[in-house]
Design a protein around this motif. Structure first.
Motif, PDB file in Angstrom:
ATOM      1  N   LEU A 114      -1.356  84.421 -25.528  1.00  0.00           N
ATOM      2  CA  LEU A 114      -0.823  85.382 -24.558  1.00  0.00           C
ATOM      3  C   LEU A 114      -1.264  85.035 -23.144  1.00  0.00           C
ATOM      4  N   ALA A 115      -2.561  84.718 -22.988  1.00  0.00           N
ATOM      5  CA  ALA A 115      -3.085  84.407 -21.650  1.00  0.00           C
ATOM      6  C   ALA A 115      -2.348  83.215 -21.049  1.00  0.00           C
ATOM      7  N   ASN A 116      -2.157  82.158 -21.863  1.00  0.00           N
ATOM      8  CA  ASN A 116      -1.464  80.961 -21.360  1.00  0.00           C
ATOM      9  C   ASN A 116       0.019  81.228 -21.131  1.00  0.00           C
ATOM     10  N   LEU A 117       0.611  82.096 -21.961  1.00  0.00           N
ATOM     11  CA  LEU A 117       2.029  82.451 -21.773  1.00  0.00           C
ATOM     12  C   LEU A 117       2.217  83.148 -20.423  1.00  0.00           C
ATOM     13  N   TYR A 118       1.357  84.138 -20.135  1.00  0.00           N
ATOM     14  CA  TYR A 118       1.473  84.850 -18.862  1.00  0.00           C
ATOM     15  C   TYR A 118       1.266  83.899 -17.680  1.00  0.00           C
ATOM     16  N   LEU A 119       0.341  82.940 -17.853  1.00  0.00           N
ATOM     17  CA  LEU A 119       0.089  81.938 -16.811  1.00  0.00           C
ATOM     18  C   LEU A 119       1.347  81.095 -16.588  1.00  0.00           C
ATOM     19  N   ALA A 120       2.018  80.722 -17.688  1.00  0.00           N
ATOM     20  CA  ALA A 120       3.239  79.918 -17.592  1.00  0.00           C
ATOM     21  C   ALA A 120       4.355  80.699 -16.900  1.00  0.00           C
ATOM     22  N   LEU A 121       4.457  81.987 -17.219  1.00  0.00           N
ATOM     23  CA  LEU A 121       5.502  82.819 -16.597  1.00  0.00           C
ATOM     24  C   LEU A 121       5.227  82.996 -15.101  1.00  0.00           C
ATOM     25  N   GLU A 122       3.938  83.070 -14.714  1.00  0.00           N
ATOM     26  CA  GLU A 122       3.581  83.156 -13.284  1.00  0.00           C
ATOM     27  C   GLU A 122       4.062  81.916 -12.528  1.00  0.00           C
ATOM     28  N   HIS A 123       4.055  80.756 -13.219  1.00  0.00           N
ATOM     29  CA  HIS A 123       4.500  79.506 -12.592  1.00  0.00           C
ATOM     30  C   HIS A 123       6.006  79.285 -12.774  1.00  0.00           C
ATOM     31  N   ASP A 124       6.729  80.319 -13.254  1.00  0.00           N
ATOM     32  CA  ASP A 124       8.196  80.251 -13.447  1.00  0.00           C
ATOM     33  C   ASP A 124       8.618  79.108 -14.366  1.00  0.00           C
ATOM     34  N   LEU A 125       7.858  78.855 -15.408  1.00  0.00           N
ATOM     35  CA  LEU A 125       8.216  77.796 -16.351  1.00  0.00           C
ATOM     36  C   LEU A 125       9.225  78.314 -17.371  1.00  0.00           C
ATOM     37  N   VAL A 126      10.117  77.432 -17.805  1.00  0.00           N
ATOM     38  CA  VAL A 126      11.037  77.754 -18.907  1.00  0.00           C
ATOM     39  C   VAL A 126      10.239  77.645 -20.210  1.00  0.00           C
TER      40      VAL A 126
ATOM     41  N   ALA B  91      -0.940  76.601 -26.367  1.00  0.00           N
ATOM     42  CA  ALA B  91      -1.235  77.151 -27.686  1.00  0.00           C
ATOM     43  C   ALA B  91      -2.667  77.631 -27.732  1.00  0.00           C
ATOM     44  N   HIS B  92      -2.976  78.441 -28.740  1.00  0.00           N
ATOM     45  CA  HIS B  92      -4.353  78.851 -29.012  1.00  0.00           C
ATOM     46  C   HIS B  92      -5.085  77.652 -29.630  1.00  0.00           C
ATOM     47  N   VAL B  93      -6.428  77.682 -29.613  1.00  0.00           N
ATOM     48  CA  VAL B  93      -7.225  76.615 -30.211  1.00  0.00           C
ATOM     49  C   VAL B  93      -6.821  76.420 -31.678  1.00  0.00           C
ATOM     50  N   ASP B  94      -6.582  75.170 -32.083  1.00  0.00           N
ATOM     51  CA  ASP B  94      -6.322  74.798 -33.474  1.00  0.00           C
ATOM     52  C   ASP B  94      -4.960  75.280 -33.992  1.00  0.00           C
ATOM     53  N   HIS B  95      -3.975  75.431 -33.110  1.00  0.00           N
ATOM     54  CA  HIS B  95      -2.622  75.777 -33.569  1.00  0.00           C
ATOM     55  C   HIS B  95      -1.735  74.545 -33.703  1.00  0.00           C
ATOM     56  N   GLY B  96      -2.299  73.349 -33.475  1.00  0.00           N
ATOM     57  CA  GLY B  96      -1.547  72.121 -33.724  1.00  0.00           C
ATOM     58  C   GLY B  96      -0.941  71.473 -32.500  1.00  0.00           C
ATOM     59  N   LYS B  97      -1.496  71.801 -31.312  1.00  0.00           N
ATOM     60  CA  LYS B  97      -0.922  71.286 -30.060  1.00  0.00           C
ATOM     61  C   LYS B  97      -0.987  69.756 -29.983  1.00  0.00           C
ATOM     62  N   THR B  98      -2.164  69.186 -30.258  1.00  0.00           N
ATOM     63  CA  THR B  98      -2.329  67.737 -30.121  1.00  0.00           C
ATOM     64  C   THR B  98      -1.619  66.995 -31.250  1.00  0.00           C
ATOM     65  N   THR B  99      -1.525  67.610 -32.432  1.00  0.00           N
ATOM     66  CA  THR B  99      -0.785  66.994 -33.542  1.00  0.00           C
ATOM     67  C   THR B  99       0.694  66.894 -33.180  1.00  0.00           C
ATOM     68  N   LEU B 100       1.251  67.950 -32.582  1.00  0.00           N
ATOM     69  CA  LEU B 100       2.652  67.915 -32.149  1.00  0.00           C
ATOM     70  C   LEU B 100       2.847  66.825 -31.096  1.00  0.00           C
ATOM     71  N   ALA B 101       1.904  66.709 -30.166  1.00  0.00           N
ATOM     72  CA  ALA B 101       2.006  65.667 -29.134  1.00  0.00           C
ATOM     73  C   ALA B 101       2.069  64.281 -29.789  1.00  0.00           C
ATOM     74  N   ASP B 102       1.254  64.058 -30.825  1.00  0.00           N
ATOM     75  CA  ASP B 102       1.276  62.772 -31.535  1.00  0.00           C
ATOM     76  C   ASP B 102       2.639  62.504 -32.159  1.00  0.00           C
ATOM     77  N   ARG B 103       3.221  63.541 -32.784  1.00  0.00           N
ATOM     78  CA  ARG B 103       4.541  63.355 -33.430  1.00  0.00           C
ATOM     79  C   ARG B 103       5.629  63.053 -32.391  1.00  0.00           C
ATOM     80  N   LEU B 104       5.530  63.696 -31.211  1.00  0.00           N
ATOM     81  CA  LEU B 104       6.512  63.422 -30.147  1.00  0.00           C
ATOM     82  C   LEU B 104       6.385  61.964 -29.689  1.00  0.00           C
TER      83      LEU B 104
END
Length: 601
Positions: A115-127, A13-26
């Motif tokens: 976008l940058a992290n998405l392209y990085l994920a696609l390079e690593h063939d992630l679902v 995620a981009h900075v401050d989009h709630g990534k760590t908050t979601l991790a806490d809920r999981l």
């Protein structure tokens, strides 16, 4: 538990989009931690991380989840750093996963780093599991943002999940999607050990603790391990998993994520991206993708009080135990005394290190203006690398100077295309491409020298777009440029800590602005002080700090004019002598003035 019941995934995620908050809920939903027990943002353990809303260190956690099909799965969540400076660490964390949750803020939509992290994920063939977060906010546009994501990654809009991590809405659906869509890891438990190190930190009792994803083979207590790039060997002190606390298990098999306490004394011996194997049955080759961290930004740190030098050294050594990307070496400045030249991954990394030195170690530091690493080609064909202006050889020896360039991706509302393009050209940037993401937002790609990005490019971008633009950048290589060293002379003496390497076209404007700024911050003396900006021995700008005048004629209330002239001549002689032996102390504000030097000039 077999490989088919393991799922390894990360959240991007981009900075401050709630990534760590979601991790806490999981973690709460899977019972890994008690609901609302203890602190918020469990995976962000540093105060700085919580204050800035950005993950600085990667972390990992193992969750047990009973899915709707009645089966129990092990979910390994690898939390990645959230800033562009740490993109290599993000890439290594992704290499340890098979899937990624793409988290996008419903109020802001897709941003540059997403976008940058998405392209990085696609390079690593992630679902990719697309998720729209913060649907509970009044300004949320969940349907619009979901449509945007669906078009970007080419999936039906119905597959984009809509959640509120803060309120816990839709968290169950995210867990189900991870179980259903992310493939189980592949690996052979009988093969020689290959374990990818995706992070590490130093523990004073157990040595370096490596966070690993076992790709092939098995790591267990009692078997000697080896770091493949350095050949360093040790016997594990402890092996276990994150729950999220360290829980010893004594063994990790192919497909699992956990930690190995190596007993090593420095993270430099156990770098991110390296491969662990066993000494009795080593792997034939390391896992691909490893490269040592390369500092891109350099600055000097000096203690404001000379006696704090040893304290600063100890503090940097302690920080380096946990941060292999931080490099430093002693240096001396005529103006600032003894200090250290430090290398960082980027400006954000430098800010974090400086703030930690001041907060955690109580040091008062003077930092010089950040600079980048230049390649200097000499007339004899040799290439020299320099990180500070004072190391630049004489101009007569130099064939060319090369500087690092970055590919910059900017996402901005269409209304601000003009100001953004103007910013790029004013920073010697080269426009490359422009793509409309939707009728209201545009992605602009350009190439800009790293030196121009350093100080306030991001601030200028935010102010020109009223805070709506976002940016991401990657290193593309070195290019030759018409660069010169701008020297600052105070009272005829060059001040090495104030020197800059600038483009020849900008030398006069920057020299003029800096001279004027220094005239304001350097205190007046009993004699005239000249401040000069010079390029290659030629003065291009000058300002004079006028002397403080003592009225020697105050006692002359009458009498002949020759008596007054005699007193004035005596004062003139004294000032001339004082000017020859006088020294000008340059205050700390002068060095901060370099950092704050406006670009309007």
């Amino acid at each position: 538990m077999g490989l088919e019941r393991i799922r390894n995934f990360c959240i991007i995620a981009h900075v401050d989009h709630g990534k760590t908050t979601l991790a806490d809920r999981l973690l709460e939903r899977t019972g890994t931690i008690q609901t609302r027990d203890g602190v918020e943002l469990v995976l962000d353990s540093m105060d700085l991380e919580r204050e800035r809303g950005v993950t600085i260190k990667a972390s990992a956690v193992r969750m047990r989840y009973t899915a709707r099909d009645g089966q129990t799965y092990i979910l390994n969540l690898i939390d990645t750093p959230g800033h562009v400076d740490f993109s290599y660490e993000v890439g290594r964390a992704m290499a340890a996963c098979e899937g990624a949750v793409l988290l996008v803020d419903a109020t802001q939509g897709i941003e540059a780093q997403t976008l940058a992290n998405l392209y990085l994920a696609l390079e690593h063939d992630l679902v990719i599991i697309p998720v729209v977060n913060k649907i509970d906010l009044p300004a949320a546009r969940p349907d619009e943002v979901a449509r945007e994501i669906a078009e970007l990654i080419g999936v039906p809009e119905s597959e984009v999940l809509r959640i509120s991590a803060k309120l816990g809405i839709g968290v169950e659906e995210v867990l189900e999607a991870v179980v259903q869509r992310v493939p189980p890891p592949r690996g052979d438990p009988e093969a020689p050990l290959q374990a990818l190190i995706f992070d590490s930190h130093y523990d004073p009792y157990k040595g370096v603790i490596a966070y690993v994803r076992v790709v092939n083979g098995t790591v267990s207590m009692g078997r000697k391990i080896m770091v493949m790039s350095t050949g360093v060997t040790s016997e594990p002190v402890e092996i276990g998993v994150f729950t999220p606390d360290f829980t010893p298990t004594g063994r990790l098999e192919a497909g699992e994520v956990g930690y190995v306490a190596t007993g090593l004394k420095s993270v430099r011996e156990c770098r991110v991206g390296d491969t662990l194997t066993t000494t009795d049955r080593p792997a034939p080759e390391p896992l691909p993708g490893f490269r040592p961290p390369k500092p891109m930004v350099f600055a000097s740190f000096y203690p404001s009080e000379g006696e704090d030098y040893e304290l600063l050294r100890e503090a940097l050594e302690k920080l380096q135990l946990n941060d292999a990307a931080l490099v430093f070496q002693p240096e001396t400045s005529q103006a600032l005394g003894f200090g250290f030249r430090c290398g960082f991954l980027g400006m954000f990394h430098m800010e974090i290190v400086q703030e930690r030195l001041e907060r955690e170690y109580g040091l008062d530091i003077v930092a010089t203006a950040p600079s980048v690493e230049y390649e200097v080609v000499l007339r004899d064909g040799s290439v020299r690398t320099i990180t500070r202006p004072s190391d630049l050889p004489d101009a007569s020896w130099i064939e060319e100077i090369r500087e690092p360039w970055m590919k910059v991706t900017l996402i901005t509302p269409a209304d601000y295309i003009g100001p953004v393009m103007d910013l790029i050209t004013s920073r010697r940037g080269v426009y490359q491409n422009m793509t409309y993401l939707d009728p209201r937002r545009v992605m602009i790609e350009a190439e800009v020298p790293l030196a121009e990005l350093l100080i306030d490019f991001y601030d200028a971008l935010k102010s020109r777009t009223r805070g709506y633009a976002s940016m991401d950048y990657t290193f593309i290589g070195y290019r030759a440029g018409d660069l010169v060293r701008l020297d600052l002379l105070v009272h005829g003496q060059p001040v090495d800590a104030l020197a800059l390497i600038v483009h020849r076209d900008q030398a006069y404007a920057k020299g003029r602005a800096l001279v004027e700024k220094l005239r304001e911050v350097i205190p007046r003396q009993l004699f005239d002080v000249a401040i000069q900006a010079a390029v290659g021995g030629r003065v291009i700008a000058r300002a004079t700090i006028k002397a403080m005048r003592k009225d020697v004629l105050a006692k002359c209330y009458g009498g002949d004019v020759t008596r007054k002239r005699k007193l004035l001549e005596k004062q003139k002689e004294g000032k001339k002598r004082l000017k020859m032996i006088g020294r000008v102390e340059v205050p700390q504000e002068a060095f901060l003035a370099v950092l704050r030097l406006g670009r309007e000039a």
